[in-house]
Design a protein around this motif. Structure first.
Motif, PDB file in Angstrom:
ATOM      1  N   ALA A  60     -13.423  -7.525  -9.463  1.00 34.42           N
ATOM      2  CA  ALA A  60     -12.193  -8.212  -9.071  1.00 34.42           C
ATOM      3  C   ALA A  60     -12.354  -8.840  -7.687  1.00 34.42           C
ATOM      4  O   ALA A  60     -11.937  -9.979  -7.460  1.00 34.42           O
ATOM      5  CB  ALA A  60     -11.010  -7.250  -9.089  1.00 34.42           C
ATOM      6  N   ALA A  61     -12.974  -8.118  -6.758  1.00 34.14           N
ATOM      7  CA  ALA A  61     -13.184  -8.653  -5.407  1.00 34.14           C
ATOM      8  C   ALA A  61     -14.086  -9.881  -5.448  1.00 34.14           C
ATOM      9  O   ALA A  61     -13.828 -10.869  -4.741  1.00 34.14           O
ATOM     10  CB  ALA A  61     -13.777  -7.579  -4.501  1.00 34.14           C
ATOM     11  N   GLY A  69     -10.319 -17.537  -4.142  1.00 35.26           N
ATOM     12  CA  GLY A  69      -9.469 -17.561  -2.956  1.00 35.26           C
ATOM     13  C   GLY A  69      -8.210 -16.721  -3.025  1.00 35.26           C
ATOM     14  O   GLY A  69      -7.215 -17.062  -2.395  1.00 35.26           O
ATOM     15  N   LEU A  70      -8.261 -15.622  -3.760  1.00 36.73           N
ATOM     16  CA  LEU A  70      -7.102 -14.732  -3.809  1.00 36.73           C
ATOM     17  C   LEU A  70      -7.267 -13.592  -2.813  1.00 36.73           C
ATOM     18  O   LEU A  70      -8.385 -13.163  -2.536  1.00 36.73           O
ATOM     19  CB  LEU A  70      -6.948 -14.137  -5.213  1.00 36.73           C
ATOM     20  N   PRO A  71      -6.146 -13.068  -2.302  1.00 37.58           N
ATOM     21  CA  PRO A  71      -6.219 -11.903  -1.415  1.00 37.58           C
ATOM     22  C   PRO A  71      -6.407 -10.630  -2.227  1.00 37.58           C
ATOM     23  O   PRO A  71      -6.190 -10.603  -3.452  1.00 37.58           O
ATOM     24  CB  PRO A  71      -4.837 -11.906  -0.750  1.00 37.58           C
ATOM     25  N   ALA A  72      -6.788  -9.571  -1.528  1.00 36.66           N
ATOM     26  CA  ALA A  72      -6.943  -8.279  -2.202  1.00 36.66           C
ATOM     27  C   ALA A  72      -5.595  -7.787  -2.724  1.00 36.66           C
ATOM     28  O   ALA A  72      -5.497  -7.309  -3.851  1.00 36.66           O
ATOM     29  CB  ALA A  72      -7.556  -7.255  -1.249  1.00 36.66           C
ATOM     30  N   ARG A  73      -4.568  -7.890  -1.908  1.00 36.41           N
ATOM     31  CA  ARG A  73      -3.236  -7.395  -2.293  1.00 36.41           C
ATOM     32  C   ARG A  73      -2.429  -8.516  -2.934  1.00 36.41           C
ATOM     33  O   ARG A  73      -2.186  -9.545  -2.319  1.00 36.41           O
ATOM     34  CB  ARG A  73      -2.473  -6.852  -1.089  1.00 36.41           C
ATOM     35  N   ILE A  74      -2.022  -8.271  -4.147  1.00 37.37           N
ATOM     36  CA  ILE A  74      -1.102  -9.164  -4.847  1.00 37.37           C
ATOM     37  C   ILE A  74       0.054  -8.278  -5.298  1.00 37.37           C
ATOM     38  O   ILE A  74      -0.060  -7.523  -6.275  1.00 37.37           O
ATOM     39  CB  ILE A  74      -1.783  -9.869  -6.037  1.00 37.37           C
ATOM     40  N   ASP A  75       1.153  -8.329  -4.544  1.00 38.83           N
ATOM     41  CA  ASP A  75       2.247  -7.372  -4.736  1.00 38.83           C
ATOM     42  C   ASP A  75       2.783  -7.343  -6.166  1.00 38.83           C
ATOM     43  O   ASP A  75       3.074  -6.264  -6.690  1.00 38.83           O
ATOM     44  CB  ASP A  75       3.378  -7.651  -3.747  1.00 38.83           C
ATOM     45  N   ALA A  76       2.906  -8.489  -6.797  1.00 41.69           N
ATOM     46  CA  ALA A  76       3.413  -8.513  -8.175  1.00 41.69           C
ATOM     47  C   ALA A  76       2.479  -7.737  -9.105  1.00 41.69           C
ATOM     48  O   ALA A  76       2.936  -7.020 -10.004  1.00 41.69           O
ATOM     49  CB  ALA A  76       3.583  -9.951  -8.654  1.00 41.69           C
ATOM     50  N   ARG A  77       1.171  -7.852  -8.889  1.00 41.04           N
ATOM     51  CA  ARG A  77       0.217  -7.123  -9.718  1.00 41.04           C
ATOM     52  C   ARG A  77       0.287  -5.617  -9.449  1.00 41.04           C
ATOM     53  O   ARG A  77       0.205  -4.814 -10.379  1.00 41.04           O
ATOM     54  CB  ARG A  77      -1.203  -7.645  -9.493  1.00 41.04           C
ATOM     55  N   VAL A  78       0.470  -5.245  -8.185  1.00 41.19           N
ATOM     56  CA  VAL A  78       0.626  -3.825  -7.856  1.00 41.19           C
ATOM     57  C   VAL A  78       1.786  -3.244  -8.652  1.00 41.19           C
ATOM     58  O   VAL A  78       1.649  -2.200  -9.303  1.00 41.19           O
ATOM     59  CB  VAL A  78       0.855  -3.626  -6.340  1.00 41.19           C
ATOM     60  N   GLU A  79       2.912  -3.923  -8.636  1.00 38.49           N
ATOM     61  CA  GLU A  79       4.092  -3.419  -9.340  1.00 38.49           C
ATOM     62  C   GLU A  79       3.884  -3.407 -10.850  1.00 38.49           C
ATOM     63  O   GLU A  79       4.361  -2.499 -11.544  1.00 38.49           O
ATOM     64  CB  GLU A  79       5.332  -4.212  -8.948  1.00 38.49           C
ATOM     65  N   GLU A  80       3.157  -4.381 -11.371  1.00 34.48           N
ATOM     66  CA  GLU A  80       2.852  -4.418 -12.797  1.00 34.48           C
ATOM     67  C   GLU A  80       1.980  -3.220 -13.203  1.00 34.48           C
ATOM     68  O   GLU A  80       2.241  -2.560 -14.222  1.00 34.48           O
ATOM     69  CB  GLU A  80       2.139  -5.728 -13.143  1.00 34.48           C
ATOM     70  N   VAL A  81       0.962  -2.934 -12.402  1.00 30.13           N
ATOM     71  CA  VAL A  81       0.061  -1.810 -12.697  1.00 30.13           C
ATOM     72  C   VAL A  81       0.834  -0.491 -12.634  1.00 30.13           C
ATOM     73  O   VAL A  81       0.679   0.370 -13.507  1.00 30.13           O
ATOM     74  CB  VAL A  81      -1.148  -1.806 -11.735  1.00 30.13           C
ATOM     75  N   VAL A  82       1.687  -0.337 -11.628  1.00 25.28           N
ATOM     76  CA  VAL A  82       2.473   0.896 -11.499  1.00 25.28           C
ATOM     77  C   VAL A  82       3.438   1.031 -12.679  1.00 25.28           C
ATOM     78  O   VAL A  82       3.578   2.117 -13.256  1.00 25.28           O
ATOM     79  CB  VAL A  82       3.216   0.943 -10.150  1.00 25.28           C
ATOM     80  N   ALA A  85      -8.049   0.936  -3.962  1.00 25.84           N
ATOM     81  CA  ALA A  85      -8.687  -0.235  -4.566  1.00 25.84           C
ATOM     82  C   ALA A  85      -8.511  -1.469  -3.687  1.00 25.84           C
ATOM     83  O   ALA A  85      -9.444  -2.257  -3.507  1.00 25.84           O
ATOM     84  CB  ALA A  85      -8.112  -0.485  -5.965  1.00 25.84           C
ATOM     85  N   ILE A  86      -7.335  -1.634  -3.119  1.00 32.68           N
ATOM     86  CA  ILE A  86      -7.087  -2.776  -2.230  1.00 32.68           C
ATOM     87  C   ILE A  86      -7.973  -2.672  -0.991  1.00 32.68           C
ATOM     88  O   ILE A  86      -8.560  -3.675  -0.554  1.00 32.68           O
ATOM     89  CB  ILE A  86      -5.594  -2.869  -1.860  1.00 32.68           C
ATOM     90  N   ALA A  87      -8.109  -1.475  -0.433  1.00 35.77           N
ATOM     91  CA  ALA A  87      -9.003  -1.286   0.717  1.00 35.77           C
ATOM     92  C   ALA A  87     -10.439  -1.621   0.331  1.00 35.77           C
ATOM     93  O   ALA A  87     -11.179  -2.244   1.117  1.00 35.77           O
ATOM     94  CB  ALA A  87      -8.888   0.141   1.237  1.00 35.77           C
ATOM     95  N   ALA A 131     -12.523  -4.726   2.038  1.00 38.65           N
ATOM     96  CA  ALA A 131     -13.840  -4.547   2.678  1.00 38.65           C
ATOM     97  C   ALA A 131     -14.843  -5.549   2.107  1.00 38.65           C
ATOM     98  O   ALA A 131     -15.624  -6.137   2.857  1.00 38.65           O
ATOM     99  CB  ALA A 131     -14.330  -3.118   2.475  1.00 38.65           C
ATOM    100  N   GLN A 132     -14.820  -5.758   0.818  1.00 43.41           N
ATOM    101  CA  GLN A 132     -15.743  -6.712   0.204  1.00 43.41           C
ATOM    102  C   GLN A 132     -15.393  -8.148   0.575  1.00 43.41           C
ATOM    103  O   GLN A 132     -16.270  -8.962   0.810  1.00 43.41           O
ATOM    104  CB  GLN A 132     -15.753  -6.527  -1.304  1.00 43.41           C
ATOM    105  N   LEU A 133     -14.101  -8.468   0.599  1.00 43.51           N
ATOM    106  CA  LEU A 133     -13.694  -9.820   0.954  1.00 43.51           C
ATOM    107  C   LEU A 133     -14.043 -10.138   2.412  1.00 43.51           C
ATOM    108  O   LEU A 133     -14.359 -11.277   2.739  1.00 43.51           O
ATOM    109  CB  LEU A 133     -12.195 -10.003   0.701  1.00 43.51           C
ATOM    110  N   ALA A 134     -13.976  -9.129   3.280  1.00 44.59           N
ATOM    111  CA  ALA A 134     -14.321  -9.330   4.692  1.00 44.59           C
ATOM    112  C   ALA A 134     -15.803  -9.648   4.878  1.00 44.59           C
ATOM    113  O   ALA A 134     -16.188 -10.297   5.852  1.00 44.59           O
ATOM    114  CB  ALA A 134     -13.936  -8.101   5.508  1.00 44.59           C
TER     115      ALA A 134
END
Length: 99
Positions: free
Chosen positions: A39-40, A47-60, A88-90, A94-97
């Motif tokens: 995914a990273a 060009g997506l960020p690690a955190r995508i809040d809508a996806r976090v809520e969908e997974v939860v 997972a976001i962390a 780290a990989q995106l950095a």
């Protein structure tokens, strides 16, 4: 074939089953980690960020639904999955950095 749960005769056998299940869960978490690595890589490329809040809520929400289907406490699973997602976001951050 595994002994049906209600036919487990003693604590040693029960503990062996729990230990085997724990090992299987850890293996699945290892596979999930590999998927997060991919995914990273994809997120970096598009060009997506690690955190995508809508996806976090969908997974939860998915985890809560699956928990309820299995007779588990959705609130407990919500807390566990949010910790899993934060890790997972962390990992992705780290990989995106690096890239």
């Amino acid at each position: 074939m595994k002994t049906p749960i209600h036919d487990i005769p003693d604590m040693d056998t029960l503990r062996d089953r729990i230990d085997a299940l724990d090992a299987a869960l850890i293996a699945l978490l290892g596979e999930r980690r590999l998927l997060i690595d991919q995914a990273a890589r994809i997120k970096r490329r598009i060009g997506l960020p690690a955190r995508i809040d809508a996806r976090v809520e969908e997974v939860v929400a998915n985890a809560r639904r699956h928990a309820a289907d299995q007779g588990l406490d959705p609130e407990l699973i919500d807390r566990i999955w949010r910790q899993l997602i934060e890790a997972a976001i962390a990992q992705e951050d780290a990989q995106l950095a690096q890239g």
